[in-house]
Motif scaffolding. Structure first.
Motif, mmCIF file in Angstrom:
data_model
loop_
_atom_site.group_PDB
_atom_site.id
_atom_site.type_symbol
_atom_site.label_atom_id
_atom_site.label_comp_id
_atom_site.label_asym_id
_atom_site.label_seq_id
_atom_site.Cartn_x
_atom_site.Cartn_y
_atom_site.Cartn_z
ATOM 1 N N SER A 183 0.821 -1.206 0.000
ATOM 2 C CA SER A 183 0.000 0.000 0.000
ATOM 3 C C SER A 183 0.859 1.263 0.000
ATOM 4 O O SER A 183 2.032 1.245 0.394
ATOM 5 C CB SER A 183 -0.917 0.007 1.222
ATOM 6 O OG SER A 183 -1.815 -1.082 1.184
ATOM 7 N N THR A 204 -4.041 5.416 0.399
ATOM 8 C CA THR A 204 -4.700 6.307 1.353
ATOM 9 C C THR A 204 -4.084 7.689 1.228
ATOM 10 O O THR A 204 -2.856 7.848 1.313
ATOM 11 C CB THR A 204 -4.540 5.794 2.791
ATOM 12 O OG1 THR A 204 -5.112 4.490 2.901
ATOM 13 C CG2 THR A 204 -5.231 6.730 3.775
ATOM 14 N N ASP A 220 -3.597 -0.938 -1.504
ATOM 15 C CA ASP A 220 -4.420 0.205 -1.126
ATOM 16 C C ASP A 220 -3.678 1.523 -1.292
ATOM 17 O O ASP A 220 -2.448 1.576 -1.203
ATOM 18 C CB ASP A 220 -4.875 0.075 0.328
ATOM 19 C CG ASP A 220 -5.691 -1.188 0.573
ATOM 20 O OD1 ASP A 220 -6.230 -1.732 -0.405
ATOM 21 O OD2 ASP A 220 -5.769 -1.625 1.738
ATOM 22 N N ASN A 226 -4.494 11.524 2.779
ATOM 23 C CA ASN A 226 -5.097 12.370 3.810
ATOM 24 C C ASN A 226 -4.681 13.815 3.576
ATOM 25 O O ASN A 226 -3.530 14.181 3.789
ATOM 26 C CB ASN A 226 -4.671 11.906 5.195
ATOM 27 C CG ASN A 226 -5.423 12.630 6.293
ATOM 28 O OD1 ASN A 226 -6.202 13.539 6.022
ATOM 29 N ND2 ASN A 226 -5.186 12.226 7.532
ATOM 30 N N ASN A 276 0.705 5.451 1.221
ATOM 31 C CA ASN A 276 0.006 6.416 2.064
ATOM 32 C C ASN A 276 0.626 7.798 1.882
ATOM 33 O O ASN A 276 1.853 7.944 1.953
ATOM 34 C CB ASN A 276 0.108 6.011 3.537
ATOM 35 C CG ASN A 276 -0.501 4.652 3.809
ATOM 36 O OD1 ASN A 276 -1.717 4.518 3.887
ATOM 37 N ND2 ASN A 276 0.345 3.635 3.955
ATOM 38 N N ASN A 324 -7.981 -0.424 -3.459
ATOM 39 C CA ASN A 324 -8.903 0.302 -2.585
ATOM 40 C C ASN A 324 -8.348 1.691 -2.353
ATOM 41 O O ASN A 324 -7.150 1.856 -2.087
ATOM 42 C CB ASN A 324 -9.070 -0.418 -1.243
ATOM 43 C CG ASN A 324 -9.663 -1.810 -1.407
ATOM 44 O OD1 ASN A 324 -10.834 -1.951 -1.738
ATOM 45 N ND2 ASN A 324 -8.838 -2.831 -1.178
ATOM 46 N N VAL A 325 -9.209 2.683 -2.455
ATOM 47 C CA VAL A 325 -8.773 4.071 -2.325
ATOM 48 C C VAL A 325 -9.516 4.744 -1.176
ATOM 49 O O VAL A 325 -10.748 4.687 -1.097
ATOM 50 C CB VAL A 325 -9.021 4.860 -3.619
ATOM 51 C CG1 VAL A 325 -8.660 6.330 -3.418
ATOM 52 C CG2 VAL A 325 -8.224 4.257 -4.780
ATOM 53 N N THR A 326 -8.754 5.366 -0.276
ATOM 54 C CA THR A 326 -9.328 6.194 0.785
ATOM 55 C C THR A 326 -8.797 7.592 0.618
ATOM 56 O O THR A 326 -7.586 7.826 0.638
ATOM 57 C CB THR A 326 -8.945 5.671 2.175
ATOM 58 O OG1 THR A 326 -9.426 4.322 2.332
ATOM 59 C CG2 THR A 326 -9.558 6.528 3.269
ATOM 60 N N LEU A 327 -9.713 8.555 0.432
ATOM 61 C CA LEU A 327 -9.335 9.950 0.225
ATOM 62 C C LEU A 327 -10.050 10.825 1.240
ATOM 63 O O LEU A 327 -11.284 10.862 1.283
ATOM 64 C CB LEU A 327 -9.699 10.398 -1.200
ATOM 65 C CG LEU A 327 -9.476 11.871 -1.534
ATOM 66 C CD1 LEU A 327 -8.015 12.247 -1.411
ATOM 67 C CD2 LEU A 327 -10.002 12.162 -2.953
ATOM 68 N N ASN A 328 -9.271 11.490 2.067
ATOM 69 C CA ASN A 328 -9.815 12.430 3.042
ATOM 70 C C ASN A 328 -9.373 13.831 2.633
ATOM 71 O O ASN A 328 -8.182 14.135 2.650
ATOM 72 C CB ASN A 328 -9.297 12.119 4.450
ATOM 73 C CG ASN A 328 -9.682 10.713 4.890
ATOM 74 O OD1 ASN A 328 -10.849 10.333 4.809
ATOM 75 N ND2 ASN A 328 -8.698 9.946 5.347
#
Length: 217
Positions: free
Chosen positions: A164, A188, A186, A190, A166, A207-211
């Motif tokens: 992943s 991520t 993944d 932030n 980050n 999988n993508v997490t975007l804050n």
């Protein structure tokens, strides 16, 4: 061999500080470090490490760039301290950039093995304009508290990278640009702590997490 520190110091820094046309000293000499595993470059006030110069550290696993800030006496002061050289450290896994002044890596710079990078920008840190990729990036921490703080990165990770990635950014009032981010696992990102305009390219990961509070581009 082992740990190497390079200090770039201007002879006439005191004189330059009082000038509207600061006599910046241009460092043009290329350096080859054949056996160094850890390299630190300190760029002092009123020095520019030229884009035609090459710093080659083929065995280094750690690279640290410390770039001071010094401006001329113009009505609108201009930054006179910069690292603009070609940085070739293809085996480096750790990169630290503390850039009160400006850092713009020249084309053909090689940082393709960097997994962990910490960038603190007081001025401009630009790895994107000349397509310097961080192909192996796992953890990137980007920050800057000045109104002139900005970071621009090129490609981060690769689609076949089997771990992943980050990215965390805070501050950077003058802007943040992330061209592309990729991972087989993944990703991520932030960005909620950023205070300037953010431009974000494509993210290609399982999988993508975007804050983020807001994005441009």
């Amino acid at each position: 061999s082992g740990v190497t520190t390079i200090n770039l110091t201007a002879k006439d820094a005191a004189k330059a500080a009082k000038s509207t046309t600061a006599s910046v000293e241009i460092a043009k000499g290329s350096v080859t470090l054949s056996n160094s595993t850890s390299v630190t470059v300190n760029v002092d006030d009123y020095v520019t490490y030229d884009a035609a110069a090459t710093l080659l550290a083929s065995k280094a696993t750690e690279i640290t760039l410390n770039v001071d800030s010094a401006k001329n006496a113009n009505t609108t002061p201009a930054e006179q301290t910069e690292f603009n050289a070609i940085l070739q450290a293809s085996n480096a896994t750790n990169l630290t950039v503390n850039s009160a002044g400006n850092t713009k890596l020249a084309a053909t710079s090689a940082l393709g093995s960097v997994q962990t990078a910490t960038i603190v920008a007081g001025g401009t840190v630009d790895l994107g304009a000349n397509n310097v990729s961080l192909d192996a990036a796992a953890d990137l921490t980007l920050s800057g508290t000045e109104k002139t703080s900005s970071v621009k990165l090129g490609k981060i990770g690769k689609t076949d990278m089997d771990y992943s990635t980050n990215v965390s950014a805070t501050g950077l009032k003058a802007g943040l640009t992330l061209v592309d981010i990729a991972s087989k696992q993944d990703a991520t990102v932030n960005l909620t702590g950023t205070t300037g305009t953010v431009s974000l390219g494509a993210i290609d990961a399982a999988n993508v997490t975007l804050n983020a509070a807001s994005l441009a581009g």
